[in-house]
Structures are given as structure tokens and as C-alpha cells.
Design an enzyme around this catalytic site. Sequence first.
Site, PDB file in Angstrom:
ATOM      1  N   LYS A 473       0.885  -1.176   0.000  1.00 32.20           N
ATOM      2  CA  LYS A 473       0.000   0.000   0.000  1.00 32.20           C
ATOM      3  C   LYS A 473       0.918   1.220   0.000  1.00 32.20           C
ATOM      4  O   LYS A 473       1.663   1.425   0.949  1.00 32.20           O
ATOM      5  CB  LYS A 473      -0.891  -0.015   1.247  1.00 32.20           C
ATOM      6  CG  LYS A 473      -1.728   1.259   1.416  1.00 32.20           C
ATOM      7  CD  LYS A 473      -2.684   1.129   2.600  1.00 32.20           C
ATOM      8  CE  LYS A 473      -3.482   2.406   2.813  1.00 32.20           C
ATOM      9  NZ  LYS A 473      -4.455   2.277   3.909  1.00 32.20           N
ATOM     10  N   ASP A 475       1.337   5.111   0.112  1.00 27.50           N
ATOM     11  CA  ASP A 475       0.571   6.262   0.601  1.00 27.50           C
ATOM     12  C   ASP A 475       1.349   7.552   0.331  1.00 27.50           C
ATOM     13  O   ASP A 475       2.577   7.526   0.121  1.00 27.50           O
ATOM     14  CB  ASP A 475       0.360   6.070   2.116  1.00 27.50           C
ATOM     15  CG  ASP A 475      -0.885   6.767   2.631  1.00 27.50           C
ATOM     16  OD1 ASP A 475      -1.448   7.599   1.916  1.00 27.50           O
ATOM     17  OD2 ASP A 475      -1.276   6.465   3.780  1.00 27.50           O
ATOM     18  N   CYS A 523      -2.655   5.024  -2.806  1.00 24.20           N
ATOM     19  CA  CYS A 523      -3.363   5.740  -1.743  1.00 24.20           C
ATOM     20  C   CYS A 523      -2.677   7.080  -1.547  1.00 24.20           C
ATOM     21  O   CYS A 523      -1.456   7.184  -1.622  1.00 24.20           O
ATOM     22  CB  CYS A 523      -3.308   4.912  -0.461  1.00 24.20           C
ATOM     23  SG  CYS A 523      -3.996   5.740   0.980  1.00 24.20           S
ATOM     24  N   ASP A 545     -10.489   7.786   2.870  1.00 23.84           N
ATOM     25  CA  ASP A 545     -10.418   7.309   4.251  1.00 23.84           C
ATOM     26  C   ASP A 545     -11.803   7.259   4.871  1.00 23.84           C
ATOM     27  O   ASP A 545     -11.968   6.762   5.984  1.00 23.84           O
ATOM     28  CB  ASP A 545      -9.528   8.237   5.083  1.00 23.84           C
ATOM     29  CG  ASP A 545      -8.066   7.837   4.969  1.00 23.84           C
ATOM     30  OD1 ASP A 545      -7.782   6.787   4.373  1.00 23.84           O
ATOM     31  OD2 ASP A 545      -7.214   8.580   5.488  1.00 23.84           O
TER      32      ASP A 545
HETATM   33  C1  DGJ Z   1      -3.756   7.681   5.131  1.00 29.84           C
HETATM   34  C2  DGJ Z   1      -4.416   6.498   4.494  1.00 29.84           C
HETATM   35  O1  DGJ Z   1      -5.454   6.919   3.666  1.00 29.84           O
HETATM   36  C3  DGJ Z   1      -4.921   5.568   5.592  1.00 29.84           C
HETATM   37  O2  DGJ Z   1      -5.616   4.494   5.033  1.00 29.84           O
HETATM   38  C4  DGJ Z   1      -3.756   5.097   6.396  1.00 29.84           C
HETATM   39  O3  DGJ Z   1      -2.919   4.306   5.607  1.00 29.84           O
HETATM   40  C5  DGJ Z   1      -3.002   6.282   6.960  1.00 29.84           C
HETATM   41  N1  DGJ Z   1      -2.656   7.220   5.946  1.00 29.84           N
HETATM   42  C6  DGJ Z   1      -1.759   5.829   7.665  1.00 29.84           C
HETATM   43  O4  DGJ Z   1      -1.004   6.865   8.090  1.00 29.84           O
END
Ligand code: DGJ
Length: 737
Positions: A473, A475, A523, A545
Site C-alpha cells: 500500500k 501512501d 493511496c 479514508d
Molecule cells: C492515510 C491512508 O489513507 C490511511 O488508510 C492510512 O494508511 C493512513 N494514511 C496511515 O497513516
Amino acid sequence: MKFLKQFMLLVLVLLNLQLFGQQPVKPIEITTDKLSMIFTVDKNQRIIYHYFGNKIEGSRQAFLSRGFIGQPDSNDDLAPLAFPAYGGRYYLNPALKVTHADGLLTTDLMYEKHEEVKLDNNKTQTVLYLKDRLYPIYVQLTFTAFAKENVITQSAKVTNKEKGNIKVENIASSYLPLHAESYYLTHFNGTWAHEMQQEEEKLNHGIKVIETKKGVRATQAQNPSFLISLNHPSQEDFGDVYGGSLAWSGNFNLSFELDESYRLNVVTGMNPFASTFTLSTNDFIETPEMIWTFSDKGRGQVSRNFHDWGRKYGMAHGDKVRPTVLNSWEGAYFTFDEKTIKDMIDDAAKFGIEMFVLDDGWFGNTYPRNSDGAGLGDWQTNVKKLPNGLNNLAQYAVDKGLQFGIWIEPEMVNPDSELAKKHPEWVVQSGQREKLTMRNQWVLDLSNPKVQDFVYDIFDQTVKQSPHISYIKWDANRHIDNVGSTYLPKDKQSHFWYEYVRGLYRVYERIRAKYPDIDIQLCSSGGGRMDYGAMKFHNEVWPSDNTNGLDRVFIQYGANLFFPAMATASHVSTSPNHQTQMMMPLKFRFDVAMSGRLGMELQPKDIVGDEYDFAQHAIQDYKKIRPTVQLGDLYRMVSPYNGTNWAAHMYVAKDKKEAVLFAYSLAYHGRTTYFEEKLKGLNPDKNYKVVEINKKPGSRTFDNDGEVFTGEYLMKVGLRLNIGDAFASSVLMISEQ
Ligand code: DGJ
């Protein structure tokens, strides 16, 4: 007599060509199975944008029979060009604006040649070569036509052959001229936990601009995907609708200019703001691709075109169904140890979940990542929380029959980290000005090749920690402000916005070259990077989120206008919801999540009693409908925006043997009101059994559960559902008999 006239006309045309020393250029056609895009070359060697819409069979003959090369209009000056540059009579927002080495501000592009290459059975590439009439500036417009998907992508390249530096102040990916009585633009706005909110408006005279200047997390507030409907607001199943999406993960600018001839001039590409490119001799710049499709059967078909194209060309592994996921974030946040995670894996296995993803908080030792305040940049496993390392956890998951994934945010750094102390020069910064933090973090300067190597290595090193890591994932939790680079020279600071994204794509390319099979989630604080530029390297996106069922109906509706269901990760979370504090029935939460790539985002131990059984069954049921949801065609029936407080859509397998209907009630409806809708996309001549799945014990929403209907009946008469209560919902599995 008639023959004589025609003969004279031909002589005149040939004489004209002789005088001007030109060869007639046949209309240039870019075609898919159902679409044509046509350019012609006029007597002044300008390329005219003639047409984009439903396929015109035999158009070459049709255009040529007008006895003219190029634009047949009497007022040639107003003819829309393929790529309007600032200069000549062009006064609208240009696709290209260059300051030449001698300071001249204008450009006048003329046709040089074009080439067509069949790349494979489905793809044809056409390149139009243009050159300034007086200066050695070369422009290439590249179009790729995808026959079956009815998509045409377009990008531009400018090369400087002048003796000195030129400045490219605007360079769009594409220009599209349209002419209709009126134009309706559908676009998407948002903020954190509220992404992809649809707005549709009638365009009036002047310029409507959709743009971002944030660099990273570029799609959180606006998205570079849109629809233009001609003559009336866009409808699901009828009307002329153009769909566009810019494949770019940085600053973008989409401008819709309604001019005094009532033409809509659509210019789309990177945002020219603070982004002048200096090109020295032989330098060039290439734009991102603009993705176009069109349907005269409404926005439904536009979405299906995007989905078919996306699965095949716009994302990783679009032909492979996705596993169900338990993500640790909302269930554990930063507070966990090895036991917490192993317990979650155990519980996930009992639920029949197929992938466990360990989110933020697993790394950092000198600066342990126990909150978002420290540790970002230090990608070593935290030995206190996970003394046996990631491989131990990944092995544990695999032993329980699950795949294992891990979260990273490699483009960012906390000031409280070893990395920030070691490489302060890697941080995006504006000279001596304060480096502003957001979520306590800074952005690393990806225009710098050393940073690109670092980011690549983080991915590589993380994956190497265990042979069982099969999902990442990725981010990115802030945007860029106080922009500047210690790496770029002072006369190229304005290249930063472009070079950042190019740097990111270089990293993605290296990663995919080495790890073609790994699943990667896109993400950026949720849906902050929901664009086809990044999507190409990823399997799916985390659209938000916000996992609250009600909000997700809207967010997923927006995302799924352009991205297929398999690309939209959709997780069931706890109630009250952590973001909205709203309470929603578990069934509603599941029914919404099952219409995308299903997962869970909670502490599984919090699901107990009847809810436990329900969740377990729902996950099993999802696996039955998963191929249809993830690989089928989307038919929207009721938009959540239409004011009825109902929403419904279907997925229909390509062979029409299976279909799934999702219907949601978004508010309380009066007792005597009921939901009834006609189905879509089925085979009218076949019989279908309709079975309700995901039922709450002892209750059902469909009175004819298990009965068989003809496809024709379902599409002409429809079905009635008892979903009048707030957050009631229904999922029907429709199978050919
Ligand atoms: C933002 C993401 O959208 C969440 O799902 C999660 O991974 C957090 N960051 C973690 O810091």
C-alpha cells in the site's frame, strides 16, 4: 455541362496546389470500432480539427467530394486547429505558447507529415508532425486509438531546434473543439474523506477551469476526469457525452472556454502555472496522455468504455480478480505488537479473508513510528513492536492461508527522523523560507535522481524482507507548498512540478520492471492520487479514508464513473464510523463495500454474535459475485444525486449469464413508498433466477426471492424491493437458467 463544371473545378484545385507547391493531403482519420476523429489539412497547410464523435464510414470520400483540401467553411480563420498555438488570429486559451530564442511570442504551426502504425490488432498509433512556419520548432501529436474500447489517447511533444533557448509557457496534452446548442460539464470536487463529489453545470461564456497547483495529492480537491454532455444534462442511457481523463499525477489544468461563435474549446494538460520550461537546442518536452472517449448513448457507455480500457491498459493486472483484504489501520492504528497483528491475521482467516495488510506504524527505531509525528523516512522494522521482523508475520499469514501486504509512504519524511537529519537537502524547500509541515511531515524532492534511487530502494528493501510480501500500500499524505528544489538549477526551478511527477513515474517504472506481479494499492490520504497516470502502475486505489457506507455510495459513484469496481478498494469499518461518527447497519456497510473490491478496515474482534455470522456469510457471498462485480459491465440505474434518496446499479458479466444488483436507501422513505426499478444489460431472451444474498437473518427485501423471470420482463417491468427504511439495502444475484 455538369461534367465540364466538375472538370474546371478540378483544374482550379490542381492549379491552386501547383501555385502553392502543395500536395493534397487526404483527411487524417483516427478510428476505433465506433468512433472517428478526423483532421484535415487546409490550403495554408494548417491542420484543422474536423470532427470527433460517432464513426463516419467512408469519410475520406465524403470530405474529398467537397472538392477542397481541408476545412470546407468559408471563414477559414475560425476553423479549429488540431493544436492551437498562440499567434496568428488565435486569441483563445492556447494549447501551446512558446517564446522563441529571439524573444518572439508567436507560433504558427503547419503540417509536415503524418504516420500511422498498427501497433497490434487493437491499437493504432497516428502521429501528426507539425513545424512552425518560420522557426525550427517541431511539434508531434501522438494519438493511440483502442478499437474495441473506443478510447483515443493523445499527447504532444515539442522539440527545439532553434539556436538558443526557447521558453514553453503552455503545452497542453490535447485540444478538443465542440459545437452544440449548450454544454454541460460534470466534474468532481472533494477534500479529505470527501473525495469525488459530483457537480454538473451548464457552461456559460467565458472560461471554466478545473485545476490543481498542489503537486502531490493532486486529485483530492479536483479530479482530472470529467464528462461533457451536449445540449442537455448528461443522461445515463442517451445523449452525446464525451468523457475525458488526464493521465497525470501532478498539477493539471482543464479549461473549457465557450467563445463568441458558441464553440466550446477544451484544452487539457499539465498546469502551466509557475511551470515555464526552458528548452535548449535539441531539447524536447512530452506531455502526459489525455484519454478520450465518446458515446451517443449517454454516460453509462462512457463509463463502460473507460472501465474496459482501464482494465486492459490503464492499471496493473486488470484481468485478475482481487483478493478480499483486512487492513490493520482502523483496527489498530499505531498501537500494536506482534500479538495484535497475529490475532488479526487469525481472525481474518476465520472470516475467509484472503489478504492481510499491515498499515502504518511498523517501522522506525531511533524515532519510533508510534504516531504520525516521527519516524517517517526510517524504514527499518521497529524491533520493540515486531521483534521477529516482517518475514515472521508474513510467514504467519501465509501459514494461515492469507497473503501478506505492507504499507509504505516513501516520498515523505518526518523532521523527527534519521533521514531528515542525514539529508535535509532532499526535502522540497524554497530557499531559506520555513519548510512548512503538514501532518508533521515534509515531501522529498523526487526531481532529484538520488531521491528517486532512495524511494525505489525503500520499495525494494521492504519487499525483500520477506518472499511472502505480495502487496504494497503506497501512501502519500500531504501536498506540496513553499515549492523549490536544491537539486534543480536556479533557471529550472519552474521545471519542478513536471520533474517531480516524472521522477515518481521513473521510480514506478523501475519497480514494475522488477516486480511485475506484486499488487500495489494507490493511496494518498485516500483518493488524493486517483488518476490514470499513477493507476497504470497500480492494482487499485483507496478512494477515501471515509468508510462510512452512506458517504461511500457517493464517493464510489464518482470514482466508478471512470475507474472499474475492481480498482476501488472498499472496506467495511466499524460503527459508529471513525470519520463521520454515523451509525450504519452492518448489512448496509457490507452491501456498499461489496460493490467494489471488498475488504475490512476494523478490529475483527469487535464483530460478535449475529454480526459475526453475517460478516462471514457476506464474505462468502462476495466471492460468488466477485467475477461479475470486478470484471463485468456497470449499469447505473439510480444516481444517489437524483434527489430520491435511493441509489442502485448493476454489474453484468460480459456473457450476460450472471448479474448483480445493488440497491440502497439513503434516507427514510414514507411507509407507502417503495423502490421499483427496471434492470439493464441482460439478455431479453434468456431466463434469469433472482436470488437475494446478504440477507439479515429472518428478513428479506425481495418478495420474489428465488423466482425465475425473463430478461425482457426484468428490463421492461423491473423489480420491487422493500428498502424504504433509512440505510436499508439489497443485493440480488441474477443468474441465467
Ligand atoms: C492515510 C491512508 O489513507 C490511511 O488508510 C492510512 O494508511 C493512513 N494514511 C496511515 O497513516
